[in-house]
Design an enzyme around this catalytic site. Structure first.
Site, mmCIF file in Angstrom:
data_model
loop_
_atom_site.group_PDB
_atom_site.id
_atom_site.type_symbol
_atom_site.label_atom_id
_atom_site.label_comp_id
_atom_site.label_asym_id
_atom_site.label_seq_id
_atom_site.Cartn_x
_atom_site.Cartn_y
_atom_site.Cartn_z
ATOM 1 N N HIS A 208 0.836 -1.205 0.000
ATOM 2 C CA HIS A 208 0.000 0.000 0.000
ATOM 3 C C HIS A 208 0.876 1.262 0.000
ATOM 4 C CE1 HIS A 208 -3.557 2.456 1.313
ATOM 5 N NE2 HIS A 208 -2.610 3.167 1.918
ATOM 6 N N GLU A 209 1.863 1.296 0.880
ATOM 7 C CA GLU A 209 2.719 2.480 0.970
ATOM 8 C C GLU A 209 3.614 2.634 -0.255
ATOM 9 O OE1 GLU A 209 1.914 4.532 3.073
ATOM 10 O OE2 GLU A 209 0.857 3.321 4.558
ATOM 11 N N HIS A 212 1.826 4.517 -2.852
ATOM 12 C CA HIS A 212 1.961 5.967 -2.707
ATOM 13 C C HIS A 212 3.325 6.440 -3.194
ATOM 14 C CE1 HIS A 212 -1.781 6.374 -0.641
ATOM 15 N NE2 HIS A 212 -1.385 5.770 0.480
#
Length: 266
Positions: A208-209, A212
């Site tokens: 998920h990170e 980003h």
């Protein structure tokens, strides 16, 4: 070849459907908390920079395909003491995380290779590191390695301060030029595969990170009226999902909520 900050976003968007449709993780009784939050103005500025860079580079699917590469990864383990509970995560958990991440990004053109693992015993960093703090600046300034195409991951405890309760946060590509030392991801140490954080210890949080870090937004950006993650085939979503609410549909536009997308919270 010099790569502009939005390069990663350009490349990943070409392969985004392969990444974002594959996330299935355990149910949770509480929402995952990500500190990579943006205001509408920040998103607008990032999108303007992205469009400008794409035009500058004259990117096509052929040139993007030629830019596929392996990303070097440096893991910085920040610990309170030498116990696992104090943040001293075993190397085997980091290797499992790398396997999980490479499997998640399979088919996107991205591969990740672990370059090194280092350990730093610092109670203040372990407990108090959080987004936009001088404490995290001190940590990253001392430990960060590599350049714009190098991923640095810092594992901490998020015990107190602005980071309290977070599972992780990341910088975006457009931030690199103005502050390269800040670039990277900060992750809750117990969210690694086999960690002690219930429901979030499979490895999906780092994926998920990383999303980003290469330029992807949350799927629920802008609620039902916004453009979400700016990927055309991602259905609109009003609020983050929690657990595994199959069939949830919070917006009137076509498609149910993208609860299996890594950039959601389920």
């Amino acid at each position: 070849m010099v790569l502009l900050p939005s390069f990663w976003k350009m490349l990943l968007f070409t392969f985004a459907p392969l990444l974002i449709a594959s996330n299935v993780i355990a149910q949770s009784n509480e929402p995952r908390q990500c500190g990579s939050e943006l205001s509408p103005d920040e998103v607008a500025k990032m999108e303007a920079a992205f469009s400008n860079d794409a035009a500058t580079l004259g990117l096509t699917s052929q040139t993007l395909d030629a830019m596929k590469r392996t990303i070097p990864v440096y893991f910085h383990v920040i610990q309170n003491d030498t116990s696992i509970e104090g943040g001293n995560v075993p190397d085997k958990q980091i290797h499992k995380q790398m396997d999980y991440m490479n499997n998640a990004f399979k088919g996107t053109g991205f591969k990740f290779k672990l370059k090194s693992i280092d350990h730093t015993t610092n109670k203040t960093w372990f407990e108090l590191v959080g987004p936009k703090t001088t404490i995290q600046t001190d940590m990253k300034t001392l430990l960060r390695k590599g350049d714009a195409i190098t991923l640095n991951v810092y594992t901490v405890g998020f015990k107190r301060g602005t980071g309290h309760g977070l599972l992780g946060y990341a910088t975006y590509p457009s931030a690199y030029q103005s502050n390269p030392k800040d670039d990277g991801i900060v992750l809750l140490y117990s969210a690694l595969p086999g960690g002690s954080r219930p429901d979030f210890n499979l490895g999906a949080q780092l994926v998920h990170e990383v999303g980003h870090w290469v330029g992807l937004y949350h799927t629920f950006e802008g609620d039902c009226d916004g453009r979400g993650d700016y990927v055309d085939d991602t259905p609109a979503e009003y609020i983050p999902s929690d657990g595994c609410p199959i069939g949830r549909d919070t917006c009137s536009s076509p498609g149910v909520d993208p609860i299996h997308n890594y950039m959601d919270y389920s």
